[in-house]
Motif scaffolding. Structure first.
Motif, PDB file in Angstrom:
ATOM      1  N   LEU A   1      57.556  50.532 -19.340  1.00 25.68           N
ATOM      2  CA  LEU A   1      58.450  50.404 -20.492  1.00 25.68           C
ATOM      3  C   LEU A   1      58.010  51.239 -21.687  1.00 25.68           C
ATOM      4  O   LEU A   1      56.819  51.480 -21.910  1.00 25.68           O
ATOM      5  CB  LEU A   1      58.521  48.940 -20.942  1.00 25.68           C
ATOM      6  CG  LEU A   1      58.970  47.892 -19.918  1.00 25.68           C
ATOM      7  CD1 LEU A   1      58.951  46.515 -20.564  1.00 25.68           C
ATOM      8  CD2 LEU A   1      60.357  48.217 -19.385  1.00 25.68           C
ATOM      9  N   ARG A   2      59.010  51.646 -22.463  1.00 18.44           N
ATOM     10  CA  ARG A   2      58.823  52.042 -23.853  1.00 18.44           C
ATOM     11  C   ARG A   2      59.810  51.203 -24.642  1.00 18.44           C
ATOM     12  O   ARG A   2      61.020  51.305 -24.437  1.00 18.44           O
ATOM     13  CB  ARG A   2      59.086  53.534 -24.079  1.00 18.44           C
ATOM     14  CG  ARG A   2      58.908  53.932 -25.547  1.00 18.44           C
ATOM     15  CD  ARG A   2      59.048  55.426 -25.740  1.00 18.44           C
ATOM     16  NE  ARG A   2      57.998  56.140 -25.043  1.00 18.44           N
ATOM     17  CZ  ARG A   2      57.914  57.472 -25.006  1.00 18.44           C
ATOM     18  NH1 ARG A   2      58.836  58.211 -25.618  1.00 18.44           N
ATOM     19  NH2 ARG A   2      56.944  58.070 -24.357  1.00 18.44           N
ATOM     20  N   VAL A   3      59.298  50.383 -25.538  1.00 17.00           N
ATOM     21  CA  VAL A   3      60.162  49.404 -26.200  1.00 17.00           C
ATOM     22  C   VAL A   3      59.727  49.235 -27.646  1.00 17.00           C
ATOM     23  O   VAL A   3      58.530  49.234 -27.962  1.00 17.00           O
ATOM     24  CB  VAL A   3      60.132  48.046 -25.436  1.00 17.00           C
ATOM     25  CG1 VAL A   3      58.746  47.472 -25.379  1.00 17.00           C
ATOM     26  CG2 VAL A   3      61.129  47.067 -26.009  1.00 17.00           C
TER      27      VAL A   3
ATOM     28  N   ALA B   1      53.340  48.514 -17.663  1.00 16.39           N
ATOM     29  CA  ALA B   1      52.669  49.792 -17.883  1.00 16.39           C
ATOM     30  C   ALA B   1      53.564  50.647 -18.787  1.00 16.39           C
ATOM     31  O   ALA B   1      54.735  50.326 -18.996  1.00 16.39           O
ATOM     32  CB  ALA B   1      52.408  50.492 -16.549  1.00 16.39           C
ATOM     33  N   PRO B   2      53.051  51.754 -19.327  1.00  7.01           N
ATOM     34  CA  PRO B   2      53.871  52.601 -20.212  1.00  7.01           C
ATOM     35  C   PRO B   2      54.926  53.402 -19.453  1.00  7.01           C
ATOM     36  O   PRO B   2      54.784  53.696 -18.269  1.00  7.01           O
ATOM     37  CB  PRO B   2      52.838  53.520 -20.878  1.00  7.01           C
ATOM     38  CG  PRO B   2      51.661  53.508 -19.978  1.00  7.01           C
ATOM     39  CD  PRO B   2      51.634  52.160 -19.332  1.00  7.01           C
ATOM     40  N   TYR B   3      55.967  53.748 -20.165  1.00 11.74           N
ATOM     41  CA  TYR B   3      57.115  54.514 -19.651  1.00 11.74           C
ATOM     42  C   TYR B   3      56.648  55.840 -19.062  1.00 11.74           C
ATOM     43  O   TYR B   3      55.774  56.520 -19.623  1.00 11.74           O
ATOM     44  CB  TYR B   3      58.076  54.751 -20.810  1.00 11.74           C
ATOM     45  CG  TYR B   3      59.441  55.289 -20.475  1.00 11.74           C
ATOM     46  CD1 TYR B   3      60.307  54.600 -19.650  1.00 11.74           C
ATOM     47  CD2 TYR B   3      59.881  56.484 -21.046  1.00 11.74           C
ATOM     48  CE1 TYR B   3      61.583  55.082 -19.382  1.00 11.74           C
ATOM     49  CE2 TYR B   3      61.155  56.969 -20.802  1.00 11.74           C
ATOM     50  CZ  TYR B   3      62.004  56.263 -19.966  1.00 11.74           C
ATOM     51  OH  TYR B   3      63.269  56.749 -19.725  1.00 11.74           O
ATOM     52  N   CYS B   4      57.239  56.239 -17.943  1.00  9.36           N
ATOM     53  CA  CYS B   4      56.753  57.442 -17.244  1.00  9.36           C
ATOM     54  C   CYS B   4      57.898  58.205 -16.577  1.00  9.36           C
ATOM     55  O   CYS B   4      57.771  58.635 -15.435  1.00  9.36           O
ATOM     56  CB  CYS B   4      55.697  57.056 -16.209  1.00  9.36           C
ATOM     57  SG  CYS B   4      56.284  55.861 -14.968  1.00  9.36           S
TER      58      CYS B   4
ATOM     59  N   ASN C   1      44.925  52.599 -11.696  1.00  8.61           N
ATOM     60  CA  ASN C   1      44.843  53.203 -10.364  1.00  8.61           C
ATOM     61  C   ASN C   1      45.984  52.766  -9.446  1.00  8.61           C
ATOM     62  O   ASN C   1      46.111  53.272  -8.333  1.00  8.61           O
ATOM     63  CB  ASN C   1      43.497  52.879  -9.712  1.00  8.61           C
ATOM     64  CG  ASN C   1      43.286  51.386  -9.505  1.00  8.61           C
ATOM     65  OD1 ASN C   1      44.014  50.564 -10.063  1.00  8.61           O
ATOM     66  ND2 ASN C   1      42.301  51.029  -8.713  1.00  8.61           N
ATOM     67  N   GLU C   2      46.824  51.832  -9.920  1.00  3.55           N
ATOM     68  CA  GLU C   2      47.972  51.392  -9.126  1.00  3.55           C
ATOM     69  C   GLU C   2      49.296  51.890  -9.697  1.00  3.55           C
ATOM     70  O   GLU C   2      50.360  51.619  -9.148  1.00  3.55           O
ATOM     71  CB  GLU C   2      48.005  49.865  -9.024  1.00  3.55           C
ATOM     72  CG  GLU C   2      46.801  49.262  -8.302  1.00  3.55           C
ATOM     73  CD  GLU C   2      46.909  47.756  -8.164  1.00  3.55           C
ATOM     74  OE1 GLU C   2      48.059  47.259  -8.041  1.00  3.55           O
ATOM     75  OE2 GLU C   2      45.874  47.074  -8.186  1.00  3.55           O
ATOM     76  N   ARG C   3      49.236  52.603 -10.804  1.00  2.37           N
ATOM     77  CA  ARG C   3      50.469  53.061 -11.435  1.00  2.37           C
ATOM     78  C   ARG C   3      50.989  54.336 -10.761  1.00  2.37           C
ATOM     79  O   ARG C   3      50.232  55.131 -10.222  1.00  2.37           O
ATOM     80  CB  ARG C   3      50.231  53.360 -12.917  1.00  2.37           C
ATOM     81  CG  ARG C   3      49.779  52.155 -13.726  1.00  2.37           C
ATOM     82  CD  ARG C   3      49.465  52.549 -15.163  1.00  2.37           C
ATOM     83  NE  ARG C   3      48.860  51.436 -15.896  1.00  2.37           N
ATOM     84  CZ  ARG C   3      48.411  51.518 -17.152  1.00  2.37           C
ATOM     85  NH1 ARG C   3      48.505  52.677 -17.797  1.00  2.37           N
ATOM     86  NH2 ARG C   3      47.868  50.460 -17.724  1.00  2.37           N
ATOM     87  N   VAL C   4      52.311  54.502 -10.811  1.00  5.59           N
ATOM     88  CA  VAL C   4      52.899  55.753 -10.345  1.00  5.59           C
ATOM     89  C   VAL C   4      52.636  56.818 -11.399  1.00  5.59           C
ATOM     90  O   VAL C   4      52.359  56.508 -12.559  1.00  5.59           O
ATOM     91  CB  VAL C   4      54.412  55.599 -10.110  1.00  5.59           C
ATOM     92  CG1 VAL C   4      54.693  54.535  -9.074  1.00  5.59           C
ATOM     93  CG2 VAL C   4      55.139  55.277 -11.418  1.00  5.59           C
ATOM     94  N   GLY C   5      52.715  58.081 -11.009  1.00  2.80           N
ATOM     95  CA  GLY C   5      52.580  59.152 -11.980  1.00  2.80           C
ATOM     96  C   GLY C   5      53.886  59.355 -12.722  1.00  2.80           C
ATOM     97  O   GLY C   5      54.787  58.509 -12.688  1.00  2.80           O
TER      98      GLY C   5
END
Length: 363
Positions: A280-282, A297-300, A345-349
């Motif tokens: 998200l970005r909020v 996690a942060p917006y990507c 380490n589990e986040r998408v790029g």
């Protein structure tokens, strides 16, 4: 003290040992008094500096509470007048109240930067109560037409209930473990993507003015929303991936299991989500209710023109609120066990999407 200083300044006579001790004692007292005055002055200055930001915050909070109270009183007055309104004007009257409640909700979202968490929770609870009162009035005064908050129902969907919508959902949705009986939303008449299974769904809003958009009853789908909309409603998704450009208003998610959402908005509310990740970005703190195993996690997201879209939606700057989640069903002071920060380490790029039906690129 002045007399003691005068004695020290004018006394040139040789001092006997006893008098010398008295002089030394006076010097120590004067030094201690001076140091005490200096310490008190520095302490007062420090208190003044540290309290300036608190005063500013208190001032803005007081201003918000005043505006919120005035708006609520106005809405309460309109609600009280509903039973006295000319039946021919009743629909317009109730729609006006709905718009006022939406404006009040937007005020809370825009002010959540500086508001204490308690004030945000209390304000949203008040708004929820106002919505419920309005829903009750609609059911009582216009019983033949189902009222959908902030929407005008079409002839085809008027009176359509959640139980009706379950008949049109994919067969796989019957195994959806989220209890549909707990979801209070009405089926919306806004444009949207509905009742799909195992498809890649792409919608480009660029060059068009879209208010509300709905994504509902999807299983194992990939959704790409390119461009900006004012409000986004998501209902009953399972094993889906949703990648969305900026939403200038709010996002409401009710019912999601084993999904991934990549979204940017001014406000997001999540109800009945299970085992789902949110990137998200909020602008305000995300809100969860009746949810478990959700991670943040942060917006990507990236697509051609996204930076301009984010800038026009005032979402071009990262606020860090993606990790500042409010669980409205967890009232203890300790961290809610229902949500967590997604390990790096589990986040998408960075996710790159396009208008084509090809697969999504990640790096």
């Amino acid at each position: 003290m002045e007399n003691e200083e005068e004695v020290l300044a004018t006394s040139n006579e040789p001092l006997d040992p006893n008098l010398h001790k008295k002089h030394i004692s006076m010097i120590e007292r004067l030094s201690n008094r001076h140091q005490t005055r200096l310490d008190n002055s520095l302490a007062r200055q420090s208190e003044s500096d540290s309290s300036s930001s608190s005063i500013a915050t208190a001032t803005t909070t007081a201003s918000f509470l005043s505006r919120f109270s005035d708006s609520k009183c106005s809405i309460d007055s309109q609600l009280a007048q509903s039973r006295l309104t000319d039946p021919a004007q009743l629909r317009s009257h109730l729609d006006g109240i709905s718009a006022s409640i939406s404006d009040l909700e937007k005020l809370v979202a825009e002010s959540s930067y500086f508001l204490p968490s308690y004030e945000v929770r209390s304000s949203l609870k008040t708004i929820s109560d106002l919505k419920q009162t309005l829903e009750n009035l609609n059911s009582e005064l216009i019983p033949k037409k189902k009222f959908s908050f902030k929407n005008k129902a079409s002839k085809q969907d008027r009176g359509r209930s959640v139980s009706d919508s379950k008949q049109t959902a994919p067969e796989n949705a019957a195994s959806f473990s989220v209890s549909l009986e707990k979801l209070s939303f009405q089926v919306r008449d806004s444009p949207g993507l509905r009742n799909k299974n195992g498809e890649t769904l792409v919608k480009n809003f660029k060059g068009s003015e879209v208010g509300e958009f709905t994504v509902s009853d999807l299983d194992s789908c990939e959704v790409r929303l390119i461009g900006s909309v004012r409000a986004l409603f998501v209902h009953r998704l399972k094993n889906c991936r949703v990648y969305a450009g900026p939403v200038t208003g709010s996002i409401l998610i009710e019912g999601a299991e084993d999904c991934v959402f990549v979204m940017a908005s001014h406000q997001i509310r999540i109800h009945n989500a299970k085992g789902t990740d949110f990137y998200l970005r909020v602008r305000s703190r995300p809100i969860i209710e009746d949810s478990t195993g959700v991670r943040f996690a942060p917006y990507c997201l990236s697509y051609e023109g996204i930076e301009e879209d984010l800038r026009e939606a005032s979402l071009n700057e990262e606020t860090g609120n993606w990790g500042n989640v409010d669980d409205f069903k967890w009232l203890r002071a300790v961290q809610s066990p229902n949500w967590s920060v997604l390990p790096e380490n589990e986040r998408v790029g960075m996710v790159q999407i396009s208008n084509s039906g090809d697969g999504i690129e990640g790096n």
